[in-house]
Design a protein around this motif. Structure first.
Motif, mmCIF file in Angstrom:
data_model
loop_
_atom_site.group_PDB
_atom_site.id
_atom_site.type_symbol
_atom_site.label_atom_id
_atom_site.label_comp_id
_atom_site.label_asym_id
_atom_site.label_seq_id
_atom_site.Cartn_x
_atom_site.Cartn_y
_atom_site.Cartn_z
ATOM 1 N N LEU A 286 65.522 -3.270 46.974
ATOM 2 C CA LEU A 286 65.676 -3.104 45.705
ATOM 3 C C LEU A 286 65.698 -4.279 44.807
ATOM 4 O O LEU A 286 65.203 -4.667 43.807
ATOM 5 C CB LEU A 286 67.050 -2.556 45.503
ATOM 6 C CG LEU A 286 67.531 -2.261 43.951
ATOM 7 C CD1 LEU A 286 66.579 -1.304 43.196
ATOM 8 C CD2 LEU A 286 68.748 -1.784 43.971
ATOM 9 N N GLY A 287 66.128 -5.517 45.452
ATOM 10 C CA GLY A 287 66.079 -6.743 45.104
ATOM 11 C C GLY A 287 64.623 -7.253 44.784
ATOM 12 O O GLY A 287 64.494 -7.925 43.770
ATOM 13 N N ALA A 288 63.830 -6.962 45.755
ATOM 14 C CA ALA A 288 62.404 -7.341 45.309
ATOM 15 C C ALA A 288 61.714 -6.757 44.403
ATOM 16 O O ALA A 288 61.007 -7.165 43.442
ATOM 17 C CB ALA A 288 61.369 -7.115 46.803
ATOM 18 N N ALA A 289 62.238 -5.406 44.118
ATOM 19 C CA ALA A 289 61.790 -4.585 42.810
ATOM 20 C C ALA A 289 62.261 -5.283 41.529
ATOM 21 O O ALA A 289 61.738 -4.978 40.488
ATOM 22 C CB ALA A 289 62.035 -3.338 43.047
ATOM 23 N N VAL A 290 63.595 -5.565 41.631
ATOM 24 C CA VAL A 290 64.116 -5.853 40.174
ATOM 25 C C VAL A 290 64.264 -7.276 39.767
ATOM 26 O O VAL A 290 64.352 -7.620 38.520
ATOM 27 C CB VAL A 290 65.645 -5.131 40.076
ATOM 28 C CG1 VAL A 290 65.643 -3.705 40.587
ATOM 29 C CG2 VAL A 290 66.615 -6.010 41.114
ATOM 30 N N THR A 291 63.603 -7.973 40.716
ATOM 31 C CA THR A 291 64.079 -9.742 40.423
ATOM 32 C C THR A 291 63.110 -10.136 39.331
ATOM 33 O O THR A 291 63.627 -10.864 38.493
ATOM 34 C CB THR A 291 64.094 -10.381 41.609
ATOM 35 O OG1 THR A 291 64.790 -10.159 42.688
ATOM 36 C CG2 THR A 291 64.128 -11.845 41.510
ATOM 37 N N GLY A 292 61.646 -9.692 39.212
ATOM 38 C CA GLY A 292 61.079 -10.028 38.064
ATOM 39 C C GLY A 292 61.841 -9.604 37.033
ATOM 40 O O GLY A 292 61.584 -10.320 35.735
ATOM 41 N N ARG A 293 62.152 -8.359 36.538
ATOM 42 C CA ARG A 293 62.568 -7.850 35.670
ATOM 43 C C ARG A 293 64.044 -8.812 35.012
ATOM 44 O O ARG A 293 64.178 -9.055 33.780
ATOM 45 C CB ARG A 293 62.806 -6.389 35.355
ATOM 46 C CG ARG A 293 61.647 -5.398 35.950
ATOM 47 C CD ARG A 293 62.158 -4.111 36.049
ATOM 48 N NE ARG A 293 61.100 -3.378 36.441
ATOM 49 C CZ ARG A 293 61.277 -1.972 36.921
ATOM 50 N NH1 ARG A 293 62.392 -1.454 36.731
ATOM 51 N NH2 ARG A 293 60.247 -1.396 37.127
ATOM 52 N N LEU A 294 64.656 -8.986 36.021
ATOM 53 C CA LEU A 294 65.950 -9.929 35.933
ATOM 54 C C LEU A 294 65.396 -11.263 35.340
ATOM 55 O O LEU A 294 66.206 -11.573 34.260
ATOM 56 C CB LEU A 294 67.030 -9.816 36.839
ATOM 57 C CG LEU A 294 67.716 -8.732 37.491
ATOM 58 C CD1 LEU A 294 68.427 -8.928 38.717
ATOM 59 C CD2 LEU A 294 68.631 -8.404 36.438
ATOM 60 N N VAL A 295 64.495 -11.957 35.786
ATOM 61 C CA VAL A 295 64.077 -13.212 35.534
ATOM 62 C C VAL A 295 63.656 -13.160 33.995
ATOM 63 O O VAL A 295 63.969 -13.848 33.096
ATOM 64 C CB VAL A 295 62.973 -13.525 36.328
ATOM 65 C CG1 VAL A 295 62.286 -14.807 35.780
ATOM 66 C CG2 VAL A 295 63.695 -13.895 37.769
ATOM 67 N N ARG A 296 62.821 -12.042 33.513
ATOM 68 C CA ARG A 296 62.322 -11.884 32.309
ATOM 69 C C ARG A 296 63.483 -11.627 31.166
ATOM 70 O O ARG A 296 63.334 -12.111 30.072
ATOM 71 C CB ARG A 296 61.238 -10.802 32.209
ATOM 72 C CG ARG A 296 60.005 -11.182 32.819
ATOM 73 C CD ARG A 296 58.696 -10.152 32.663
ATOM 74 N NE ARG A 296 58.918 -8.965 33.525
ATOM 75 C CZ ARG A 296 58.559 -9.081 34.648
ATOM 76 N NH1 ARG A 296 58.033 -9.927 35.344
ATOM 77 N NH2 ARG A 296 58.813 -7.762 35.471
ATOM 78 N N ARG A 297 64.526 -11.146 31.591
ATOM 79 C CA ARG A 297 65.499 -10.724 30.884
ATOM 80 C C ARG A 297 66.480 -11.936 30.759
ATOM 81 O O ARG A 297 67.045 -12.114 29.692
ATOM 82 C CB ARG A 297 66.248 -9.417 31.353
ATOM 83 C CG ARG A 297 67.763 -8.920 30.393
ATOM 84 C CD ARG A 297 68.155 -7.644 30.969
ATOM 85 N NE ARG A 297 67.255 -6.453 30.655
ATOM 86 C CZ ARG A 297 67.182 -5.673 29.534
ATOM 87 N NH1 ARG A 297 68.063 -6.176 28.652
ATOM 88 N NH2 ARG A 297 66.540 -5.052 29.526
ATOM 89 N N LEU A 298 67.051 -12.161 31.835
ATOM 90 C CA LEU A 298 68.287 -13.297 31.899
ATOM 91 C C LEU A 298 67.756 -14.944 31.832
ATOM 92 O O LEU A 298 68.299 -15.741 31.537
ATOM 93 C CB LEU A 298 68.954 -13.181 33.269
ATOM 94 C CG LEU A 298 69.554 -11.825 33.183
ATOM 95 C CD1 LEU A 298 70.367 -11.949 34.600
ATOM 96 C CD2 LEU A 298 70.593 -11.572 32.307
ATOM 97 N N GLY A 299 66.360 -14.938 32.442
ATOM 98 C CA GLY A 299 65.712 -16.370 32.539
ATOM 99 C C GLY A 299 65.881 -16.650 34.073
ATOM 100 O O GLY A 299 66.785 -16.237 34.712
ATOM 101 N N ILE A 300 65.132 -17.615 34.425
ATOM 102 C CA ILE A 300 64.914 -17.973 35.742
ATOM 103 C C ILE A 300 66.295 -18.702 36.139
ATOM 104 O O ILE A 300 66.965 -18.422 37.549
ATOM 105 C CB ILE A 300 63.865 -18.985 36.159
ATOM 106 C CG1 ILE A 300 63.827 -19.119 37.771
ATOM 107 C CG2 ILE A 300 63.936 -20.186 35.175
ATOM 108 C CD1 ILE A 300 63.217 -18.052 38.320
ATOM 109 N N GLY A 301 66.986 -19.410 35.428
ATOM 110 C CA GLY A 301 68.164 -20.061 35.889
ATOM 111 C C GLY A 301 69.430 -19.261 36.073
ATOM 112 O O GLY A 301 70.085 -19.375 37.194
ATOM 113 N N ARG A 302 69.503 -18.136 35.147
ATOM 114 C CA ARG A 302 70.707 -17.505 35.261
ATOM 115 C C ARG A 302 70.598 -16.555 36.342
ATOM 116 O O ARG A 302 71.660 -16.282 36.902
ATOM 117 C CB ARG A 302 70.971 -16.760 33.790
ATOM 118 C CG ARG A 302 71.465 -17.597 32.965
ATOM 119 C CD ARG A 302 71.722 -16.568 31.596
ATOM 120 N NE ARG A 302 72.152 -17.577 30.480
ATOM 121 C CZ ARG A 302 72.318 -16.832 29.193
ATOM 122 N NH1 ARG A 302 72.336 -15.671 29.239
ATOM 123 N NH2 ARG A 302 73.000 -17.813 28.228
#
Length: 432
Positions: A286-302
């Protein structure tokens, strides 16, 4: 006037569902090489120790030596190979040779077993040499990655390769167990040997890629120092390395005692333990599937900051676990699932951020320096965990390990990392 529109080629229709990177043949072959090799590795993780126990009669001390033999090359050779690889122009050739070498080493084990000459000493040598070739492969890997993947796609590319790793965690041990049970451990090792042959084939078929000139030949001593010096001068990379190394020190203290604790203190059977670990693997998927979306929403740093919390924090539930068996299982499931999710988020985001800030001509040297520190701390953590477990008790040591692992975040919070929205440019100032 009427006419007919020609249908798109069948191959194009079949590939519409593929992520954009996998539609590109060079990256698809690179990803395929990684995927098949990762699955093979998970088979060996189970088959090699079982062969040591069942085929040579290894005891606890010998098993510790076998594990150490595979890890020691990270301490001995990471810096040296990193400095050398950066000065060698044909890095992909080194990766292919590393794959072929590991295939030969692993294939020799079942042959020795077949002729009745297998010894524990041979297994030590195989573990040490395959570990050395793994270091060579990994320090050369970064250059191939940046040659195939545009900077804007680093996160997506890392998500795909780490997704394969997460899938190997789920399926690899099951396949390995089936092969060991039905075909014996020596034959199971052949599956890993074959996986390296396929990996070498896929890498060789990538075709022409963008290449960079080898780093200047500044001498072995200076070459070794430049990787360490860059890490010391690059604030982002330095903070990430200190954070992950701190986390790994405590996490390997935890890992050394986890199986002992849940099987003796909490009374889990081997079957239930395998189920708990499998749940963690699903979290990693699940982490592999959602990390890209999280980066686009929160930014790489957060997202990096979130991963430094989500990976270690759920493990606090393990020493907290107690009560009825269903409650214990529920707590352990939650711990493994959430921690697996955080681990994959960390691997993807931290790996992308580290690759982005390192200039291409220093990739192998810095990778060697990072590997020496980050992998070198792991056996130290395992030994420390075992020592504290024997003196303080297993449960108190687990508390120290789980709480201490969260301290890795303290290296990241005071830096510019939490404010980063996008991947930064290479830190050429630190390379000077």
């Amino acid at each position: 006037m009427t006419g007919t529109l020609s249908a798109p080629p069948a191959v194009d229709r079949r590939r519409r569902w593929l992520p954009e990177l996998l539609r590109q043949a060079p990256f698809r072959r690179y990803w395929s090489a990684q995927t098949v090799s990762l699955f093979g590795d998970e088979i060996s993780v189970l088959a090699l120790p079982l062969l040591a126990v069942l085929g040579t009669g290894a005891g606890p001390a010998e098993m510790g030596y076998l594990t150490a033999a595979a890890l020691i090359p990270n301490l001995f050779f990471s810096l040296l190979l990193g400095a050398w690889v950066d000065r060698y122009p044909h890095k992909r050739r080194l990766m292919v040779l590393a794959d072929l070498g590991r295939a030969v080493l692993l294939a020799a084990v079942p042959l020795a077993y077949l002729f009745g000459v297998l010894s524990l000493g041979q297994l030590y040598v195989v573990a040490f040499l395959t570990g050395t070739l793994a270091v060579l492969f990994e320090v050369a890997h970064g250059t191939l990655f940046v040659s195939l993947v545009p900077r804007k796609d680093y996160v997506d590319a890392n998500a795909l390769t780490n997704g394969s790793r997460a899938m190997s965690f789920v399926a690899g041990p099951s396949v390995g167990g089936f092969l060991v049970q039905t075909l014996t451990a020596p034959v199971a090792l052949l599956a890993d040997a074959v996986s390296y042959l396929f990996s070498a084939l896929f890498l060789a078929r990538i075709g022409p890629i963008r290449t960079t000139a080898p780093a200047s030949d500044d001498g072995a001593g200076l070459g070794l120092k430049r990787g360490l010096r860059f890490i010391a001068r690059a604030p982002i990379l330095r903070s990430l390395l200190l954070g992950t190394t701190t986390l790994n020190l405590f996490n390997y203290m935890f890992t050394a005692l986890y199986v002992l604790y849940v099987s003796t203190e909490l009374g889990l059977s081997p079957g239930l333990l395998g189920l708990v670990i499998g749940i963690g693997s699903i979290g990693a998927l699940l982490g592999a599937a959602v990390t890209g979306r999280l980066v686009r929403r929160l930014g790489i740093g957060r997202t990096v900051v979130l991963s430094f919390v989500l990976f270690p924090a759920p493990l606090v539930l393990v020493p907290l676990a107690g009560g009825s068996p269903p409650v214990v299982l529920g707590v352990l499931f939650a711990s493994e699932f959430l921690s697996g999710l955080g681990l994959m988020m960390m691997d993807i985001t931290v790996g992308s951020l580290q690759t982005a800030v390192i200039p291409e001509h220093l990739l192998a040297r810095v990778a060697g320096a990072k590997r020496t520190v980050n992998y070198g701390i792991r056996p130290i953590g395992a030994v420390l965990g075992g020592t504290l477990g024997a003196t303080l008790g297993v449960r108190p040591t687990l508390w120290i390990a789980t709480v201490g692992a969260i301290a890795g975040l303290l290296w990241v919070l005071p830096t510019a990392i939490p404010k980063l929205r996008e991947l930064p440019e290479p830190d050429h100032a630190a390379a000077g």
